[in-house]
Design a protein around this motif. Structure first.
Motif, PDB file in Angstrom:
ATOM      1  N   ALA A  20       0.844  -1.197   0.000  1.00 44.98           N
ATOM      2  CA  ALA A  20       0.000   0.000   0.000  1.00 44.98           C
ATOM      3  C   ALA A  20       0.882   1.251   0.000  1.00 44.98           C
ATOM      4  O   ALA A  20       0.579   2.251  -0.651  1.00 44.98           O
ATOM      5  CB  ALA A  20      -0.927  -0.019   1.209  1.00 44.98           C
ATOM      6  N   LEU A  21       1.994   1.192   0.761  1.00 46.13           N
ATOM      7  CA  LEU A  21       3.026   2.236   0.709  1.00 46.13           C
ATOM      8  C   LEU A  21       4.328   1.532   0.381  1.00 46.13           C
ATOM      9  O   LEU A  21       4.658   0.507   0.987  1.00 46.13           O
ATOM     10  CB  LEU A  21       3.145   2.961   2.061  1.00 46.13           C
ATOM     11  N   ASP A  22       5.078   2.096  -0.550  1.00 44.97           N
ATOM     12  CA  ASP A  22       6.245   1.389  -1.050  1.00 44.97           C
ATOM     13  C   ASP A  22       7.449   2.340  -1.122  1.00 44.97           C
ATOM     14  O   ASP A  22       7.882   2.746  -2.185  1.00 44.97           O
ATOM     15  CB  ASP A  22       5.904   0.838  -2.444  1.00 44.97           C
ATOM     16  N   GLY A  23       7.916   2.760   0.068  1.00 46.67           N
ATOM     17  CA  GLY A  23       9.054   3.686   0.096  1.00 46.67           C
ATOM     18  C   GLY A  23       8.622   5.116  -0.195  1.00 46.67           C
ATOM     19  O   GLY A  23       9.272   5.841  -0.941  1.00 46.67           O
ATOM     20  N   CYS A  24       7.532   5.513   0.448  1.00 49.61           N
ATOM     21  CA  CYS A  24       6.973   6.856   0.212  1.00 49.61           C
ATOM     22  C   CYS A  24       7.801   7.925   0.945  1.00 49.61           C
ATOM     23  O   CYS A  24       8.062   7.805   2.146  1.00 49.61           O
ATOM     24  CB  CYS A  24       5.523   6.883   0.701  1.00 49.61           C
ATOM     25  N   THR A  25       8.213   8.940   0.206  1.00 51.25           N
ATOM     26  CA  THR A  25       9.006  10.030   0.785  1.00 51.25           C
ATOM     27  C   THR A  25       8.354  11.354   0.393  1.00 51.25           C
ATOM     28  O   THR A  25       8.108  11.594  -0.791  1.00 51.25           O
ATOM     29  CB  THR A  25      10.460   9.974   0.261  1.00 51.25           C
ATOM     30  N   LEU A  26       8.045  12.172   1.408  1.00 49.39           N
ATOM     31  CA  LEU A  26       7.460  13.492   1.125  1.00 49.39           C
ATOM     32  C   LEU A  26       7.513  14.332   2.398  1.00 49.39           C
ATOM     33  O   LEU A  26       7.862  13.826   3.469  1.00 49.39           O
ATOM     34  CB  LEU A  26       6.012  13.360   0.636  1.00 49.39           C
ATOM     35  N   SER A  27       7.181  15.602   2.266  1.00 53.60           N
ATOM     36  CA  SER A  27       7.125  16.433   3.475  1.00 53.60           C
ATOM     37  C   SER A  27       5.955  17.412   3.399  1.00 53.60           C
ATOM     38  O   SER A  27       5.479  17.739   2.310  1.00 53.60           O
ATOM     39  CB  SER A  27       8.439  17.180   3.675  1.00 53.60           C
ATOM     40  N   LEU A  28       5.494  17.812   4.584  1.00 46.82           N
ATOM     41  CA  LEU A  28       4.420  18.796   4.698  1.00 46.82           C
ATOM     42  C   LEU A  28       4.999  20.003   5.424  1.00 46.82           C
ATOM     43  O   LEU A  28       5.674  19.837   6.451  1.00 46.82           O
ATOM     44  CB  LEU A  28       3.254  18.233   5.513  1.00 46.82           C
ATOM     45  N   ALA A  29       4.742  21.184   4.888  1.00 49.07           N
ATOM     46  CA  ALA A  29       5.319  22.386   5.483  1.00 49.07           C
ATOM     47  C   ALA A  29       4.395  22.983   6.530  1.00 49.07           C
ATOM     48  O   ALA A  29       3.176  22.852   6.444  1.00 49.07           O
ATOM     49  CB  ALA A  29       5.598  23.413   4.398  1.00 49.07           C
ATOM     50  N   LYS A  30       5.019  23.669   7.496  1.00 48.24           N
ATOM     51  CA  LYS A  30       4.264  24.311   8.569  1.00 48.24           C
ATOM     52  C   LYS A  30       3.434  25.474   8.010  1.00 48.24           C
ATOM     53  O   LYS A  30       3.940  26.254   7.201  1.00 48.24           O
ATOM     54  CB  LYS A  30       5.251  24.821   9.613  1.00 48.24           C
ATOM     55  N   GLY A  31       2.188  25.534   8.450  1.00 46.10           N
ATOM     56  CA  GLY A  31       1.340  26.662   8.052  1.00 46.10           C
ATOM     57  C   GLY A  31       0.814  26.590   6.632  1.00 46.10           C
ATOM     58  O   GLY A  31       0.248  27.550   6.129  1.00 46.10           O
ATOM     59  N   GLU A  32       1.026  25.441   5.994  1.00 46.10           N
ATOM     60  CA  GLU A  32       0.547  25.295   4.614  1.00 46.10           C
ATOM     61  C   GLU A  32      -0.536  24.236   4.522  1.00 46.10           C
ATOM     62  O   GLU A  32      -0.711  23.412   5.419  1.00 46.10           O
ATOM     63  CB  GLU A  32       1.704  24.885   3.687  1.00 46.10           C
ATOM     64  N   VAL A  33      -1.248  24.255   3.399  1.00 44.34           N
ATOM     65  CA  VAL A  33      -2.212  23.202   3.090  1.00 44.34           C
ATOM     66  C   VAL A  33      -1.575  22.352   1.988  1.00 44.34           C
ATOM     67  O   VAL A  33      -1.289  22.858   0.900  1.00 44.34           O
ATOM     68  CB  VAL A  33      -3.546  23.788   2.601  1.00 44.34           C
ATOM     69  N   THR A  34      -1.315  21.097   2.304  1.00 48.08           N
ATOM     70  CA  THR A  34      -0.653  20.203   1.346  1.00 48.08           C
ATOM     71  C   THR A  34      -1.654  19.167   0.847  1.00 48.08           C
ATOM     72  O   THR A  34      -2.288  18.476   1.645  1.00 48.08           O
ATOM     73  CB  THR A  34       0.535  19.478   2.014  1.00 48.08           C
ATOM     74  N   ALA A 227       1.436   7.481  -6.397  1.00 50.06           N
ATOM     75  CA  ALA A 227       1.040   6.399  -7.303  1.00 50.06           C
ATOM     76  C   ALA A 227       1.781   5.161  -6.846  1.00 50.06           C
ATOM     77  O   ALA A 227       2.984   5.227  -6.559  1.00 50.06           O
ATOM     78  CB  ALA A 227       1.380   6.740  -8.740  1.00 50.06           C
ATOM     79  N   GLU A 228       1.054   4.070  -6.724  1.00 43.28           N
ATOM     80  CA  GLU A 228       1.626   2.789  -6.312  1.00 43.28           C
ATOM     81  C   GLU A 228       2.487   2.898  -5.058  1.00 43.28           C
ATOM     82  O   GLU A 228       3.573   2.332  -4.972  1.00 43.28           O
ATOM     83  CB  GLU A 228       2.416   2.188  -7.481  1.00 43.28           C
ATOM     84  N   GLY A 229       1.986   3.667  -4.078  1.00 43.74           N
ATOM     85  CA  GLY A 229       2.640   3.726  -2.777  1.00 43.74           C
ATOM     86  C   GLY A 229       3.861   4.613  -2.688  1.00 43.74           C
ATOM     87  O   GLY A 229       4.557   4.612  -1.670  1.00 43.74           O
ATOM     88  N   ARG A 230       4.106   5.383  -3.762  1.00 42.84           N
ATOM     89  CA  ARG A 230       5.287   6.269  -3.752  1.00 42.84           C
ATOM     90  C   ARG A 230       4.892   7.668  -4.226  1.00 42.84           C
ATOM     91  O   ARG A 230       3.870   7.836  -4.881  1.00 42.84           O
ATOM     92  CB  ARG A 230       6.352   5.736  -4.719  1.00 42.84           C
ATOM     93  N   THR A 231       5.773   8.634  -3.921  1.00 42.65           N
ATOM     94  CA  THR A 231       5.529   9.989  -4.420  1.00 42.65           C
ATOM     95  C   THR A 231       6.028  10.056  -5.861  1.00 42.65           C
ATOM     96  O   THR A 231       7.206   9.824  -6.127  1.00 42.65           O
ATOM     97  CB  THR A 231       6.280  11.029  -3.557  1.00 42.65           C
ATOM     98  N   LEU A 232       5.101  10.383  -6.742  1.00 44.20           N
ATOM     99  CA  LEU A 232       5.445  10.424  -8.162  1.00 44.20           C
ATOM    100  C   LEU A 232       5.950  11.815  -8.541  1.00 44.20           C
ATOM    101  O   LEU A 232       6.975  11.965  -9.197  1.00 44.20           O
ATOM    102  CB  LEU A 232       4.189  10.064  -8.966  1.00 44.20           C
ATOM    103  N   VAL A 233       5.214  12.836  -8.100  1.00 40.64           N
ATOM    104  CA  VAL A 233       5.542  14.224  -8.441  1.00 40.64           C
ATOM    105  C   VAL A 233       5.148  15.112  -7.266  1.00 40.64           C
ATOM    106  O   VAL A 233       4.116  14.872  -6.633  1.00 40.64           O
ATOM    107  CB  VAL A 233       4.749  14.668  -9.704  1.00 40.64           C
ATOM    108  N   SER A 234       5.960  16.133  -6.969  1.00 37.33           N
ATOM    109  CA  SER A 234       5.617  17.133  -5.956  1.00 37.33           C
ATOM    110  C   SER A 234       5.765  18.514  -6.571  1.00 37.33           C
ATOM    111  O   SER A 234       6.646  18.725  -7.396  1.00 37.33           O
ATOM    112  CB  SER A 234       6.566  17.037  -4.753  1.00 37.33           C
TER     113      SER A 234
END
Ligand code: ATP
Length: 254
Positions: A20-34, A227-234
């Motif tokens: 379901a998650l396959d090495g997902c890497t991402l971040s959410l910034a403070k005070g933002e809507v992601t 997509a497929e448990g990973r971050t495709l584009v940010s």
């Protein structure tokens, strides 16, 4: 982009043979809507669950506000200020709007019995203060006049507002919303957008899983396409939706 608030690195979660998650890497910034977007089955809900202690990751790391919070149970994530919305009204149809809001929050899942009982005692001890807060929140979301109505009678959009209010009762720093636009009429949709913007203005951070791309485009400062448990584009919503890899993923060509 502002400093990372929540960082996810290589998060992995398998259900049987499915990653379901396959090495997902991402971040959410403070005070933002992601925005967390992507085709069906991309792993968005699993990510929300893994970030709020409702699914234990098999591998990877989650850092929130500078601390390693990987695999913490739901009540400890909530105590740190990370909560997610729940579709609760259907299950609690006989309760009034006010009672639904005041119910002990669902982040007790995973607690030991003793821990849960201690928390429940503390919760009831706080009931008076919570009742005051609940009234203020219901006034804020325009549902105070319906406080004594069965929550089942609320419209789709009113239920979504109530879900946000339930998350707010926990005084979070980061709210993760699961499809705030699903089943919501246009006027209520505008109210939800306005509420998120207002709360953001007060310093709250949001992660939003959503299929309604207009809503995402209107309120998200940044999006991650899964997509497929990973971050495709940010990137910004415009950047992400213009990326051919994203178009392919939605069309099932990736
Ligand atoms: P949707 O947009 O359709 O809600 P999603 O991006 O939220 O999809 P998830 O619900 O996280 O995706 O599911 C990712 C994958 O993991 C899917 O293949 C799903 O079938 C599988 N999955 C998720 N939860 C479980 C579970 N509890 N047991 C078995 N498989 C699961």
């Amino acid at each position: 982009m502002s400093a990372a608030f929540l960082e996810v690195e290589g998060l992995t979660k398998h259900y049987g043979g499915v990653a379901a998650l396959d090495g997902c890497t991402l971040s959410l910034a403070k005070g933002e809507v992601t925005g967390l977007i992507g085709p069906n089955g991309a792993g968005k809900t699993t990510l929300l669950n893994a970030l709020t202690g409702l699914a234990k990751p098999d591998a990877g790391r989650v850092t929130f506000d500078g601390a390693d919070v990987t695999g913490l149970p739901a009540h400890r994530m909530a105590a740190r200020g990370v909560v997610r919305s729940f579709q609760i009204v259907r299950e609690l149809a006989s309760l009034t709007v006010f009672e639904t809001l005041l119910l002990a929050p669902p982040h007790q899942i995973g607690e030991t019995l003793t821990g849960a009982m201690a928390r429940r005692r503390r919760w009831w001890a706080q009931e008076h203060a919570n009742a005051g807060k609940a009234r203020t929140l219901l006034e804020r979301i325009g549902l105070w006049r319906l406080a004594d109505q069965p929550s089942a009678r609320l419209s789709g959009g009113q239920k979504k507002l109530l879900e946000v209010a339930r998350a707010l009762l926990l005084e979070p720093k980061l709210i993760l919303l699961d499809e705030p636009g699903a089943g919501v009429s246009p006027p209520l949709r505008e109210e939800i957008i306005a509420l998120v913007r207002e709360l953001k203005g007060e310093g709250l951070s949001f992660g939003i899983v959503e299929h309604d791309m207009h809503l995402v485009g209107e309120i998200c400062d940044h999006v991650h396409v899964l997509a497929e448990g990973r971050t495709l584009v940010s990137g910004t919503f415009a950047e992400a939706t213009a990326d051919p890899r994203v178009v392919d993923a939605y069309l099932g060509l990736a």
